[in-house]
Design an enzyme around this catalytic site. Structure first.
Site, PDB file in Angstrom:
ATOM      1  N   HIS A  98       6.385  -5.808  -6.013  1.00 25.71           N
ATOM      2  CA  HIS A  98       5.830  -6.837  -6.899  1.00 25.71           C
ATOM      3  C   HIS A  98       6.935  -7.366  -7.812  1.00 25.71           C
ATOM      4  O   HIS A  98       7.846  -6.636  -8.212  1.00 25.71           O
ATOM      5  CB  HIS A  98       4.680  -6.262  -7.723  1.00 25.71           C
ATOM      6  CG  HIS A  98       3.898  -7.312  -8.448  1.00 25.71           C
ATOM      7  ND1 HIS A  98       4.309  -7.838  -9.650  1.00 25.71           N
ATOM      8  CD2 HIS A  98       2.736  -7.945  -8.132  1.00 25.71           C
ATOM      9  CE1 HIS A  98       3.439  -8.743 -10.040  1.00 25.71           C
ATOM     10  NE2 HIS A  98       2.471  -8.829  -9.138  1.00 25.71           N
ATOM     11  N   GLU A 170       4.345 -14.426  -3.888  1.00 25.21           N
ATOM     12  CA  GLU A 170       4.026 -14.656  -5.304  1.00 25.21           C
ATOM     13  C   GLU A 170       5.204 -15.347  -5.978  1.00 25.21           C
ATOM     14  O   GLU A 170       6.170 -14.693  -6.373  1.00 25.21           O
ATOM     15  CB  GLU A 170       3.770 -13.326  -6.011  1.00 25.21           C
ATOM     16  CG  GLU A 170       2.454 -12.682  -5.699  1.00 25.21           C
ATOM     17  CD  GLU A 170       2.105 -11.652  -6.763  1.00 25.21           C
ATOM     18  OE1 GLU A 170       1.047 -11.777  -7.377  1.00 25.21           O
ATOM     19  OE2 GLU A 170       2.907 -10.741  -6.996  1.00 25.21           O
TER      20      GLU A 170
END
Length: 266
Positions: A98, A170
């Site tokens: 992430h 993302e």
């Protein structure tokens, strides 16, 4: 047709176990009203709530994910959590790479690659997160940055193993985090921007792992997806779900995104 994968990344937002259990139960109850054929949904609570949430949603349509993991099985690694511990809590998925792990905690592609391989070895499904910053985007490096993250984070992963991996694109500039974007206006990728980079990722997956495998790997979009924009994003051919932050913290906000995915799959 590729299945949709909708994930709720709770980050460090829900800090009390009772609250995490309550929200998870509300989401699980909401899913009972939806035909979930072709759609997987998971939530990723903080570590301290994983076991309790896992017990609360056992036997429901809602799945459990870890927010991170270490690549060692056991040992003197303060503050870390192993794949076996995640499995013991009932996890099926685990988020790896992430942007907050990459940009705040300094995790690089080689480090993430070790986690990906360990997760696969243990039977967890890695959700590999990739994405560029606002500066990298402005410098025209979007494709180069994402390709490098894919190549190095997936090094030595076989086509067969890729059947158990989800990619989450993302864009860092679209994540509502003041530590990542202190001076950047938070934006959601336009449909054209999302379509372009997801097509690029899909082509890389096909070129690297073959047409059959490359076309079956779900690619989520993450970055301020919510009920007002989810249908437009999820209707894009190479977007196969979403990794949701703030909008996953309540059933009322999360359910419309899940419903949009289920309607588009039918």
């Amino acid at each position: 047709m590729r299945k949709f994968v909708i994930g709720g990344n709770w980050k460090m937002q829900i800090v009390k176990v009772d609250e995490a259990v309550s929200v998870a139960k509300e989401i699980a109850t909401a899913l009972e009203e939806i035909d979930m054929n072709g759609v997987d949904v998971f939530v990723a609570p903080s570590y301290h709530a994983l076991f309790a949430v896992g017990q609360a949603i056992k036997g429901t349509k809602l799945k459990l994910a870890g927010q991170n993991m270490y690549f060692r099985d056991q040992g003197a690694f303060t503050g870390e959590i192993s794949a076996d511990s995640l499995l013991d809590c009932g996890c099926e998925y685990v988020l790896l790479g992430h942007s907050e792990r990459r940009r705040i905690f300094g995790e690089d592609n080689a480090y993430i690659n070790q986690k990906v391989k360990k997760a696969l070895e243990k039977g967890l499904k890695p959700v590999l997160c990739i994405g560029e910053t606002a500066k990298e985007k402005a410098d025209g490096q979007t494709e180069a940055v994402n390709q490098k993250q894919l190549e190095e984070s997936l090094a030595d992963v076989s086509p067969e193993q890729m059947k158990n991996i989800v990619i989450a694109y993302e864009p860092v500039w679209a994540i509502n985090n003041k530590f990542l974007n202190p001076d950047t206006e938070i934006k959601t990728a336009t449909p054209d921007e999302a379509d372009s980079i997801h097509k690029f990722i899909r082509k890389w997956l096909i070129d690297t792992f073959g047409n059959e495998i490359g076309n079956t790997i779900p690619i989520q979009y993450g970055g301020s997806m919510k009920d007002s924009n989810c249908e437009g994003l999820l209707s894009i051919n190479d977007i196969d779900g979403g990794l949701i932050g703030g909008a996953s913290l309540s059933a009322a906000k999360f359910k419309p995104i899940i419903e949009a995915a289920t309607k588009l799959y039918q």
